[in-house]
Design an enzyme around this catalytic site. Sequence first.
Site, PDB file in Angstrom:
ATOM      1  N   PHE A 141       1.030  -1.042  -0.056  1.00 38.52           N
ATOM      2  CA  PHE A 141      -0.148  -0.037   0.051  1.00 38.52           C
ATOM      3  C   PHE A 141       0.856   1.083   0.024  1.00 38.52           C
ATOM      4  CE2 PHE A 141      -2.463   3.536   1.544  1.00 38.52           C
ATOM      5  CZ  PHE A 141      -3.672   3.567   0.941  1.00 38.52           C
ATOM      6  N   ASP A 227       9.667   3.000   1.973  1.00 43.10           N
ATOM      7  CA  ASP A 227       8.373   3.848   1.952  1.00 43.10           C
ATOM      8  C   ASP A 227       8.166   3.525   3.859  1.00 43.10           C
ATOM      9  OD1 ASP A 227       5.930   4.619   2.673  1.00 43.10           O
ATOM     10  OD2 ASP A 227       4.978   3.833   0.908  1.00 43.10           O
ATOM     11  N   LYS A 268       3.029  11.446   7.086  1.00 46.64           N
ATOM     12  CA  LYS A 268       2.120  11.144   8.428  1.00 46.64           C
ATOM     13  C   LYS A 268       2.812  12.020   9.449  1.00 46.64           C
ATOM     14  CE  LYS A 268      -0.083   7.012   6.863  1.00 46.64           C
ATOM     15  NZ  LYS A 268      -1.431   7.778   6.638  1.00 46.64           N
TER      16      LYS A 268
END
Length: 420
Positions: A141, A227, A268
């Site tokens: 994802f 990531d 984030k």
Amino acid sequence: MNSSKQAIELEEKYGAHNYHPLPVVLSRGEGVFLWDVEGEKYYDFLSAYSAVNQGHCHPRIKEALIEQAGTLTLTSRAFYNNILGPFERYITSYFGFDMVLPMNTGAEGVETALKIARKWGYEKKGIVENEAVIIVAENNFHGRTTTVISFSNDENARKNFGPYTPGFAKIPYDDIPALENALKDQHVVAFLVEPIQGEAGVYTPAEDYIRKVSEACKKANVLFIADEIQTGIARTGSLLAVCGNCSCEGHCEQQPSYTKPDMLILGKAISGGFYPVSAVLADEDVMSVIRPGQHGSTFGGNPLGVKVAMTALEVVRDERLALNARKLGVIFRQRMQVLVDQYSILKLVRGKGLLNAVVVNDTEESSTAWDMCVALKDNGLLAKPTHGNIIRFAPPLVMTEEQLHECCDIIEKVVKDFSK
């Protein structure tokens, strides 16, 4: 807004139905707690998908936001500003890279890394233009842009959004032989991978997986792109998941467990949930392929966002949040393992630091995990299912041990109720 019912009705009527939220309408947050519009108090066990590692409305980050908002918010990159340079120096030193390209959202960070990797492949590795291949892992994802869904195997995210972007090869996650075989293709420029697959259900690979990924990529002259949008910023008990078992609060390249990627994608919690900020970090040999006019964003690197990000990163270090996540994560998995051993409704618990999940003993198509999350909400704890039968548990890293045990008691009560 007078009631939760009214708020939900408004969203259903006027908003695109691109999410399936838990039936709770939140109006306030502080630390590890959230309150709904009726004043009910909840423990947050999702942290906005790990965007509020520092806790809701952290006072230091809030003050930085207010101060900068009253001074200068946006200039675009048509001009220099007096905050971006200090931020770039700060974040590159913090994570041990030469250069940074700031963006806004996690998906933008991924797209940025993909573009840099392709350009590096053509200009530095000598691959013929338009023939670059980037390897990705199955069940990944990395966002929901057109390019990213092109290499997703989540059909719900893909179906009827084609045609898809070419140039990607998928291999099984946590499978070094598969990676080594894929790297034989001379057109490969990069391997993009999550150190822990969060959305896939907090799938945690073998302890030496990331180290072996790095070694295989170096041998093949291929970029290793990590990531860490969800796993980074102390979430897994280290500053980054690629830090392995290192409990340092900052850059620690000399530690034996640290595996430095060629490119690092952050988002984030880099801004503590106050403002969209993401970043791609790399050394000069890689980042230097980007030249004026080839990539950018009006808001990327804006004074407000980078001021917030610097303060958010200072909070992580000063409050030793990685160490707290490491300690509480062990306690949480021990408590959950007791439930797994005792109740057949749970199959297993897995995770690292305070990024954890329990797998419910039911099919992905069942509603059991969702129903359990609704019951958790009714008992004062907010969590969300992923992949149908998995519940992800990721509280803010400012949680105390006493609060964690209280949350585990709530989870235990719900598990017992569903086991009757």
